[in-house]
Design a protein around this motif. Structure first.
Motif, PDB file in Angstrom:
ATOM      1  N   ILE A   1       6.951  24.597   5.475  1.00  0.00           N
ATOM      2  CA  ILE A   1       7.911  24.760   4.382  1.00  0.00           C
ATOM      3  C   ILE A   1       8.819  23.547   4.366  1.00  0.00           C
ATOM      4  CG2 ILE A   1       9.954  26.046   3.656  1.00  0.00           C
ATOM      5  CD1 ILE A   1       7.642  27.670   3.082  1.00  0.00           C
ATOM      6  N   ASP A   2       8.910  22.937   3.209  1.00  0.00           N
ATOM      7  CA  ASP A   2       9.660  21.696   3.147  1.00  0.00           C
ATOM      8  C   ASP A   2      10.788  21.808   2.133  1.00  0.00           C
ATOM      9  OD1 ASP A   2      10.341  19.190   3.820  1.00  0.00           O
ATOM     10  OD2 ASP A   2       8.747  18.173   2.706  1.00  0.00           O
ATOM     11  N   LYS A   3      11.595  22.872   2.255  1.00  0.00           N
ATOM     12  CA  LYS A   3      12.722  23.022   1.336  1.00  0.00           C
ATOM     13  C   LYS A   3      13.881  22.213   1.914  1.00  0.00           C
ATOM     14  CE  LYS A   3      15.391  26.762  -0.918  1.00  0.00           C
ATOM     15  NZ  LYS A   3      15.799  25.893  -2.020  1.00  0.00           N
TER      16      LYS A   3
ATOM     17  N   GLY B   1       4.422   5.655  -3.464  1.00  0.00           N
ATOM     18  CA  GLY B   1       5.612   5.402  -4.275  1.00  0.00           C
ATOM     19  C   GLY B   1       6.873   5.237  -3.448  1.00  0.00           C
ATOM     20  N   PHE B   2       6.760   5.122  -2.128  1.00  0.00           N
ATOM     21  CA  PHE B   2       7.944   4.948  -1.284  1.00  0.00           C
ATOM     22  C   PHE B   2       8.279   3.466  -1.164  1.00  0.00           C
ATOM     23  CE2 PHE B   2       6.401   8.931   1.107  1.00  0.00           C
ATOM     24  CZ  PHE B   2       7.093   9.771   0.234  1.00  0.00           C
ATOM     25  N   SER B   3       9.586   3.195  -1.077  1.00  0.00           N
ATOM     26  CA  SER B   3       9.969   1.780  -1.039  1.00  0.00           C
ATOM     27  C   SER B   3      10.102   1.231   0.377  1.00  0.00           C
ATOM     28  CB  SER B   3      11.275   1.580  -1.815  1.00  0.00           C
ATOM     29  OG  SER B   3      12.189   2.561  -1.431  1.00  0.00           O
ATOM     30  N   GLY B   4      10.059   2.077   1.387  1.00  0.00           N
ATOM     31  CA  GLY B   4      10.126   1.545   2.751  1.00  0.00           C
ATOM     32  C   GLY B   4       9.609   2.560   3.747  1.00  0.00           C
ATOM     33  N   PHE B   5       9.274   2.073   4.945  1.00  0.00           N
ATOM     34  CA  PHE B   5       8.812   2.996   5.977  1.00  0.00           C
ATOM     35  C   PHE B   5       9.998   3.698   6.606  1.00  0.00           C
ATOM     36  CE2 PHE B   5       5.177   0.106   5.699  1.00  0.00           C
ATOM     37  CZ  PHE B   5       4.165   1.042   5.607  1.00  0.00           C
ATOM     38  N   LYS B   6       9.722   4.877   7.135  1.00  0.00           N
ATOM     39  CA  LYS B   6      10.755   5.663   7.790  1.00  0.00           C
ATOM     40  C   LYS B   6      10.577   5.479   9.301  1.00  0.00           C
ATOM     41  CE  LYS B   6      11.840  10.441   6.726  1.00  0.00           C
ATOM     42  NZ  LYS B   6      11.382  11.654   6.035  1.00  0.00           N
ATOM     43  N   GLY B   7      11.659   5.211   9.986  1.00  0.00           N
ATOM     44  CA  GLY B   7      11.616   5.131  11.453  1.00  0.00           C
ATOM     45  C   GLY B   7      10.502   4.254  11.981  1.00  0.00           C
ATOM     46  N   LEU B   8       9.647   4.860  12.801  1.00  0.00           N
ATOM     47  CA  LEU B   8       8.621   4.086  13.515  1.00  0.00           C
ATOM     48  C   LEU B   8       7.288   4.019  12.768  1.00  0.00           C
ATOM     49  CD1 LEU B   8       9.333   5.778  16.951  1.00  0.00           C
ATOM     50  CD2 LEU B   8       9.973   3.453  16.316  1.00  0.00           C
ATOM     51  N   GLN B   9       7.246   4.543  11.552  1.00  0.00           N
ATOM     52  CA  GLN B   9       5.970   4.638  10.824  1.00  0.00           C
ATOM     53  C   GLN B   9       5.176   3.336  10.815  1.00  0.00           C
ATOM     54  OE1 GLN B   9       7.311   6.096   7.032  1.00  0.00           O
ATOM     55  NE2 GLN B   9       6.625   8.198   7.432  1.00  0.00           N
ATOM     56  N   GLU B  10       5.866   2.238  10.500  1.00  0.00           N
ATOM     57  CA  GLU B  10       5.143   0.981  10.339  1.00  0.00           C
ATOM     58  C   GLU B  10       4.465   0.552  11.649  1.00  0.00           C
ATOM     59  OE1 GLU B  10       7.437  -2.570   9.419  1.00  0.00           O
ATOM     60  OE2 GLU B  10       5.884  -3.133   7.989  1.00  0.00           O
TER      61      GLU B  10
ATOM     62  N   ALA C   1       0.838  -1.203   0.000  1.00  0.00           N
ATOM     63  CA  ALA C   1       0.000   0.000   0.000  1.00  0.00           C
ATOM     64  C   ALA C   1       0.876   1.258   0.000  1.00  0.00           C
ATOM     65  CB  ALA C   1      -0.921  -0.006   1.215  1.00  0.00           C
ATOM     66  N   LEU C   2       1.978   1.209   0.735  1.00  0.00           N
ATOM     67  CA  LEU C   2       2.898   2.349   0.784  1.00  0.00           C
ATOM     68  C   LEU C   2       3.444   2.662  -0.604  1.00  0.00           C
ATOM     69  CD1 LEU C   2       4.660   4.330   2.578  1.00  0.00           C
ATOM     70  CD2 LEU C   2       6.390   2.538   2.560  1.00  0.00           C
ATOM     71  N   LYS C   3       3.854   1.591  -1.277  1.00  0.00           N
ATOM     72  CA  LYS C   3       4.421   1.731  -2.616  1.00  0.00           C
ATOM     73  C   LYS C   3       3.336   2.217  -3.582  1.00  0.00           C
ATOM     74  CE  LYS C   3       7.629   0.935  -5.642  1.00  0.00           C
ATOM     75  NZ  LYS C   3       8.713   1.854  -5.602  1.00  0.00           N
TER      76      LYS C   3
ATOM     77  N   MET D   1       7.675  12.772  16.895  1.00  0.00           N
ATOM     78  CA  MET D   1       8.774  12.686  15.935  1.00  0.00           C
ATOM     79  C   MET D   1       9.173  14.097  15.573  1.00  0.00           C
ATOM     80  SD  MET D   1       7.572  10.062  12.985  1.00  0.00           S
ATOM     81  CE  MET D   1       7.105   8.378  13.319  1.00  0.00           C
ATOM     82  N   PRO D   2      10.469  14.328  15.372  1.00  0.00           N
ATOM     83  CA  PRO D   2      10.858  15.679  14.974  1.00  0.00           C
ATOM     84  C   PRO D   2      10.249  16.070  13.630  1.00  0.00           C
ATOM     85  CG  PRO D   2      12.740  14.172  14.917  1.00  0.00           C
ATOM     86  CD  PRO D   2      11.608  13.432  15.516  1.00  0.00           C
ATOM     87  N   THR D   3      10.217  17.354  13.362  1.00  0.00           N
ATOM     88  CA  THR D   3       9.715  17.852  12.088  1.00  0.00           C
ATOM     89  C   THR D   3      10.476  17.176  10.945  1.00  0.00           C
ATOM     90  OG1 THR D   3       9.328  19.918  13.192  1.00  0.00           O
ATOM     91  CG2 THR D   3       9.284  19.970  10.799  1.00  0.00           C
ATOM     92  N   GLY D   4       9.741  16.758   9.953  1.00  0.00           N
ATOM     93  CA  GLY D   4      10.367  16.086   8.820  1.00  0.00           C
ATOM     94  C   GLY D   4      10.495  14.586   9.046  1.00  0.00           C
ATOM     95  N   GLY D   5      10.069  14.130  10.204  1.00  0.00           N
ATOM     96  CA  GLY D   5      10.191  12.712  10.546  1.00  0.00           C
ATOM     97  C   GLY D   5       9.215  11.823   9.790  1.00  0.00           C
ATOM     98  N   GLY D   6       8.183  12.436   9.214  1.00  0.00           N
ATOM     99  CA  GLY D   6       7.218  11.647   8.445  1.00  0.00           C
ATOM    100  C   GLY D   6       5.973  11.301   9.251  1.00  0.00           C
ATOM    101  N   LYS D   7       5.495  12.265  10.011  1.00  0.00           N
ATOM    102  CA  LYS D   7       4.314  12.010  10.847  1.00  0.00           C
ATOM    103  C   LYS D   7       3.043  11.851  10.008  1.00  0.00           C
ATOM    104  CE  LYS D   7       5.184  15.571  13.644  1.00  0.00           C
ATOM    105  NZ  LYS D   7       6.599  15.806  13.323  1.00  0.00           N
ATOM    106  N   SER D   8       2.881  12.676   8.964  1.00  0.00           N
ATOM    107  CA  SER D   8       1.620  12.664   8.205  1.00  0.00           C
ATOM    108  C   SER D   8       1.271  11.262   7.709  1.00  0.00           C
ATOM    109  CB  SER D   8       1.684  13.593   7.001  1.00  0.00           C
ATOM    110  OG  SER D   8       2.512  14.684   7.238  1.00  0.00           O
ATOM    111  N   LEU D   9       2.290  10.569   7.239  1.00  0.00           N
ATOM    112  CA  LEU D   9       2.029   9.242   6.682  1.00  0.00           C
ATOM    113  C   LEU D   9       1.433   8.287   7.715  1.00  0.00           C
ATOM    114  CD1 LEU D   9       3.358   7.962   3.756  1.00  0.00           C
ATOM    115  CD2 LEU D   9       4.127   6.369   5.506  1.00  0.00           C
ATOM    116  N   CYS D  10       1.749   8.536   8.990  1.00  0.00           N
ATOM    117  CA  CYS D  10       1.261   7.665  10.070  1.00  0.00           C
ATOM    118  C   CYS D  10      -0.256   7.670  10.162  1.00  0.00           C
ATOM    119  CB  CYS D  10       1.839   8.087  11.417  1.00  0.00           C
ATOM    120  SG  CYS D  10       3.607   7.919  11.520  1.00  0.00           S
TER     121      CYS D  10
END
Ligand code: ADP
Ligand code: MG
Length: 458
Positions: A302-304, A19-28, A13-15, A44-53
């Protein structure tokens, strides 16, 4: 009840969706917990990938997930992004007061028919009776509360409306699982969140806050701060950077100073008209400008990835703010220089700003500020200080990024000060602990002023 998902199905489902090939940190693990219908608390710190959770479980659950988020702009970004992932037009919606009647009708019909998997709602809209009544009649998979620190007065962005969320969620129906997410990890804020959302039993997922690629540096702020900043930026020519200032006036001044010095700098603050603001932000994102001089209004969402430096012209109001703002540097894992200019006068100014506020708020504000002072004046590893603040142990001998700050690279000279310390304690005792540090310093230095004079001749 959701069907059970295996790890393989989740990866697929992630892929498939992202389109991501693996989970980041504790996401799974978080996603498994959410899908199992348990309450979750994600730090999780900013940029850690919370939204996907919450996005991924929402997409594959039956019913609609409600996402509470404090900023309309952030919600819109996420909805646009989710729409781009799917053929289904109504897969995600925002519900807020800016919608027309026809739009509201469309949103409701999409939610009712189960097409909408994520419904983003501002806390204000969630308190509206008509919305509560509507949501009470549809199937809700779970409620996600993003930027959950907004619940806590001890956080850096307190929103009173967040306090009512628990009651409202209860009204939406029986056992709706909750997932709270934040990048603020101080124990006090955490406690507040769990208590306020009534999810003390939630499984907590906490990622490390260490950002080993960031270099932390604090310099004394003197009259030459303009020249200091200009020199720093010139030495980093062509690199992207953000410079934070406390006031709009200072933003304008400094942006001009940099421009005069041939630097592609632009101002950004809430006092600019919306069109200019958007234009300036785009210029920075599209690299038509290298440096943005901004108030804290800039940067949320901002995600630059390649911001190479973050300069603080003024110290922020709390360590959380400092961490958030410096955190915008080096998101791609590359260089990220965090340089802050510190003067105790600025702290006094911030204290003064607070003096008009209610006493409880003042007390919290002053306590947060004291930690900023301690951080600025410390001679230990800055990384250790920050991580300790967030409840994390860090060994600067062996930890990643252990030598990435001014104190570790250029240790302050130590000198024997026992005698002076004894004198200092005597002075404090003899003035009956009545004076502020500043006045005691005057006493020590023999500088006469009203207080010192009084004390000498008493
Ligand atoms: P946070 O809310 O924690 O600050 P975001 O949810 O905005 O972080 O995610 C930060 C970035 O990480 C986004 O650009 C997102 O696309 C990316 N990201 C999230 N999860 C993954 C993943 N599993 N693989 C690759 N990139 C990811
Ligand atoms: Mg986020």
């Amino acid at each position: 009840m959701n069907k059970e998902y295996s790890k393989e199905e989740l990866s697929a489902a992630l892929k498939n969706y992202f389109g991501f090939s693996g989970f980041k940190g504790l996401q799974e693990s978080v996603i498994m917990n959410v899908l199992a219908g348990r309450d979750s608390f994600v730090i999780m710190p900013t940029g850690g990938g919370k939204s996907l959770c919450y996005q991924l479980p929402a997409l594959i659950s039956s019913g609609t997930a409600i996402v509470v988020s404090p900023l309309i702009a952030l919600m819109k970004n996420q909805v646009d992004f989710l729409k781009s992932l799917s053929e289904t037009e109504g897969i995600a919606h925002v519900l807020n007061s800016s919608l027309t009647k026809a739009e509201i009708k469309q949103v409701r019909s999409d939610v009712r028919s189960g097409v909408t998997k994520l419904l983003y709602v501002a806390p204000e809209s969630l308190t509206k009776e008509e919305n509560i009544e509507f949501l009470n009649r549809v199937t809700i998979s779970f409620v996600a509360i993003d930027e959950a620190h907004c619940i806590s007065e001890w956080g850096h962005d307190f929103r009173p409306e967040y306090r009512n969320l628990r009651k409202i969620i209860q009204r939406l129906g029986g056992e709706i699982p909750i997932i709270g997410l934040t990048a603020t990890a101080t124990p006090k804020v955490q406690e507040d969140i769990l208590k306020n959302l009534g999810i003390q039993e939630a499984t907590t997922f906490k990622a490390s806050f260490n950002r080993p690629n960031l270099y932390y540096e604090i310099r004394p702020k003197t009259k030459s701060v303009d020249a200091d900043i200009t020199r720093f930026v010139k030495n980093n020519e062509g690199k992207s950077g953000i410079i934070y200032c406390l006031s709009r006036k200072r933003v304008e001044e400094l942006a001009q100073t940099l421009q005069v010095n041939g630097i592609r700098a632009i101002p950004y603050h809430a006092g600019l008209d919306p069109k200019t603001r958007v234009k300036n932000q785009d210029m920075f994102l599209m690299e038509d400008a290298d440096v943005v001089v901004a108030t804290i209004a800039f940067g949320m969402g901002i995600d630059k990835p390649d911001v190479r430096f973050v300069i603080h012209n003024d110290m922020p109001k709390s360590i959380e703010s400092y961490y958030q703002e410096t955190g915008r540097a080096g998101r791609d894992g590359g260089e990220g220089h965090c340089l802050a200019f510190y003067s105790y006068k600025d702290i006094e100014k911030l204290e003064k700003f607070m003096s008009g506020k209610p006493v409880a708020e003042q007390e919290i504000g002053l306590a947060l500020l004291q930690d900023v002072v301690a951080f600025a004046e410390t001679s230990i590893s800055r990384r250790k200080f920050i991580l300790h603040y967030f409840g994390e142990e860090f060994d600067n001998e062996t930890g990643e990024g252990g030598d990435m700050d001014d104190n570790m690279r250029h240790p302050k000279k130590k000198h024997e000060a026992k005698d002076q310390l004894v004198d200092l304690l005597k002075a404090v005792a003899q003035t009956h602990q009545k004076y502020k540090a500043k006045e005691v310093v005057h006493v020590m230095r023999g500088k006469v002023n009203r207080h010192v004079y009084f004390w000498h001749w008493k």
